[in-house]
Design a protein around this motif. Structure first.
Motif, PDB file in Angstrom:
ATOM      1  N   PRO A 161       1.583  -1.536   5.359  1.00  0.00           N
ATOM      2  CA  PRO A 161       1.824  -2.031   6.717  1.00  0.00           C
ATOM      3  C   PRO A 161       1.431  -3.493   6.869  1.00  0.00           C
ATOM      4  O   PRO A 161       0.702  -4.050   6.039  1.00  0.00           O
ATOM      5  N   SER A 162       1.898  -4.077   7.934  1.00  0.00           N
ATOM      6  CA  SER A 162       1.614  -5.498   8.157  1.00  0.00           C
ATOM      7  C   SER A 162       0.124  -5.742   8.366  1.00  0.00           C
ATOM      8  O   SER A 162      -0.389  -6.809   8.012  1.00  0.00           O
ATOM      9  N   GLY A 163      -0.596  -4.741   8.912  1.00  0.00           N
ATOM     10  CA  GLY A 163      -2.031  -4.927   9.130  1.00  0.00           C
ATOM     11  C   GLY A 163      -2.790  -5.155   7.835  1.00  0.00           C
ATOM     12  O   GLY A 163      -3.699  -5.995   7.781  1.00  0.00           O
ATOM     13  N   ASP A 164      -2.418  -4.413   6.786  1.00  0.00           N
ATOM     14  CA  ASP A 164      -3.059  -4.604   5.482  1.00  0.00           C
ATOM     15  C   ASP A 164      -2.793  -6.011   4.954  1.00  0.00           C
ATOM     16  O   ASP A 164      -3.689  -6.666   4.407  1.00  0.00           O
ATOM     17  N   ALA A 216       7.698  -6.241   7.908  1.00  0.00           N
ATOM     18  CA  ALA A 216       6.735  -7.187   8.487  1.00  0.00           C
ATOM     19  C   ALA A 216       5.732  -7.661   7.435  1.00  0.00           C
ATOM     20  O   ALA A 216       5.378  -8.849   7.392  1.00  0.00           O
ATOM     21  N   ALA A 217       5.283  -6.751   6.579  1.00  0.00           N
ATOM     22  CA  ALA A 217       4.329  -7.134   5.528  1.00  0.00           C
ATOM     23  C   ALA A 217       4.986  -8.084   4.532  1.00  0.00           C
ATOM     24  O   ALA A 217       4.369  -9.062   4.085  1.00  0.00           O
ATOM     25  N   ARG A 218       6.232  -7.810   4.182  1.00  0.00           N
ATOM     26  CA  ARG A 218       6.958  -8.694   3.265  1.00  0.00           C
ATOM     27  C   ARG A 218       7.139 -10.075   3.880  1.00  0.00           C
ATOM     28  O   ARG A 218       6.975 -11.102   3.197  1.00  0.00           O
ATOM     29  N   ALA A 219       7.457 -10.128   5.166  1.00  0.00           N
ATOM     30  CA  ALA A 219       7.637 -11.421   5.838  1.00  0.00           C
ATOM     31  C   ALA A 219       6.335 -12.216   5.830  1.00  0.00           C
ATOM     32  O   ALA A 219       6.333 -13.437   5.624  1.00  0.00           O
ATOM     33  N   LEU A 220       5.222 -11.543   6.050  1.00  0.00           N
ATOM     34  CA  LEU A 220       3.927 -12.225   6.013  1.00  0.00           C
ATOM     35  C   LEU A 220       3.631 -12.768   4.615  1.00  0.00           C
ATOM     36  O   LEU A 220       3.118 -13.885   4.469  1.00  0.00           O
ATOM     37  N   GLY A 230       7.836 -12.102  -6.897  1.00  0.00           N
ATOM     38  CA  GLY A 230       7.211 -11.380  -5.799  1.00  0.00           C
ATOM     39  C   GLY A 230       6.832 -12.316  -4.673  1.00  0.00           C
ATOM     40  O   GLY A 230       6.024 -13.216  -4.844  1.00  0.00           O
ATOM     41  N   GLY A 231       7.426 -12.123  -3.532  1.00  0.00           N
ATOM     42  CA  GLY A 231       7.101 -13.000  -2.409  1.00  0.00           C
ATOM     43  C   GLY A 231       7.508 -14.426  -2.696  1.00  0.00           C
ATOM     44  O   GLY A 231       8.624 -14.719  -3.073  1.00  0.00           O
ATOM     45  N   ALA A 232       6.552 -15.350  -2.548  1.00  0.00           N
ATOM     46  CA  ALA A 232       6.831 -16.774  -2.755  1.00  0.00           C
ATOM     47  C   ALA A 232       6.261 -17.268  -4.074  1.00  0.00           C
ATOM     48  O   ALA A 232       5.885 -18.412  -4.206  1.00  0.00           O
TER      49      ALA A 232
END
Length: 223
Positions: free
Chosen positions: A143-146, A174-178, A208-210
């Motif tokens: 989740p985005s909270g983590d 949301a977690a991926r966007a963060l 992975g990500g950025a």
């Protein structure tokens, strides 16, 4: 009528051309039989070589398909073993993967008061690596909270040059966007499976990500 005459004229030309070719071939065979034999040998050799190449290509493609299936089976089996681990064992296992790929000073720091970091070390190029590890069931999503908690601690508290989030499941949108926004390298289940199967960590960071994070996140808190 004009069309008939044209068709007949074409037929006569074809007959003349065909006759000329036959005469030429006959003359060549009569005058230069060794040339004809050489051409036949070349044709036979070429045909045989093409058949061998085609057979080799079919065998190679079949071997690649077989290896691909074996890799998928091996990955599924290895991930089943990962899923059976405790979260403590998984943290230690991730630390071992870091060491396998040349990271130094690797320490497992997960537990109470870990401030959202489970493994800390340095990449082979010297950058400080901070890893958050989540051993979740495959059907779950981070989740985005983590992710927010890790974003808040990775750079400010742990002085990360590369902040790595590793999980055995997927990330929520949301977690991926963060992760993308804050330069967190987020390895989902598939990317972790590749790492576990032998892919070097440095080759996975850009996927992975950025990747290793934006310039502001690199070498600014060298400890």
């Amino acid at each position: 009528m004009a069309r008939r005459r044209l068709t007949r004229a074409r037929k006569r030309r074809l007959v003349r051309v065909g006759g000329g070719v036959l005469v030429g071939v006959g003359y060549l065979v009569w005058q230069y039989p060794w040339v004809v034999v050489g051409l036949v040998c070349v044709a036979v050799a070429g045909g045989g070589g093409w058949c061998l190449w085609a057979a080799h290509r079919r065998e190679r493609l079949g071997d690649l398909a077989w290896r691909s299936r074996e890799r998928r089976i091996e990955l599924e089996r290895s991930m089943a073993g990962i899923d059976a681990m405790s979260w403590q064992d998984f943290e230690r296992y991730v630390a071992e993967l870091c060491r396998r790929d040349g990271c130094t000073g690797v320490t497992v720091v997960g537990g109470a008061g870990d401030l959202a970091a489970d493994v800390i070390g340095r990449l082979p190029d010297g950058r400080r690596l901070v890893v958050q590890v989540k051993h979740y069931a495959p059907h779950r999503k981070v989740p985005s909270g983590d992710m927010q908690k890790f974003v808040g601690m990775a750079y400010a508290e742990h002085h990360a040059d590369v902040a790595l989030y590793v999980t055995t499941c997927e990330y929520s949108a949301a977690a991926r966007a963060l992760a993308l926004k804050h330069g967190i390298t987020a390895l989902n289940r598939d990317l972790f499976g590749s790492w576990n199967n032998g892919a070097p960590l440095l080759s996975l960071l850009p996927l992975g990500g950025a990747g290793g994070g934006p310039p502001r996140g690199r070498n600014r808190h060298r400890a």
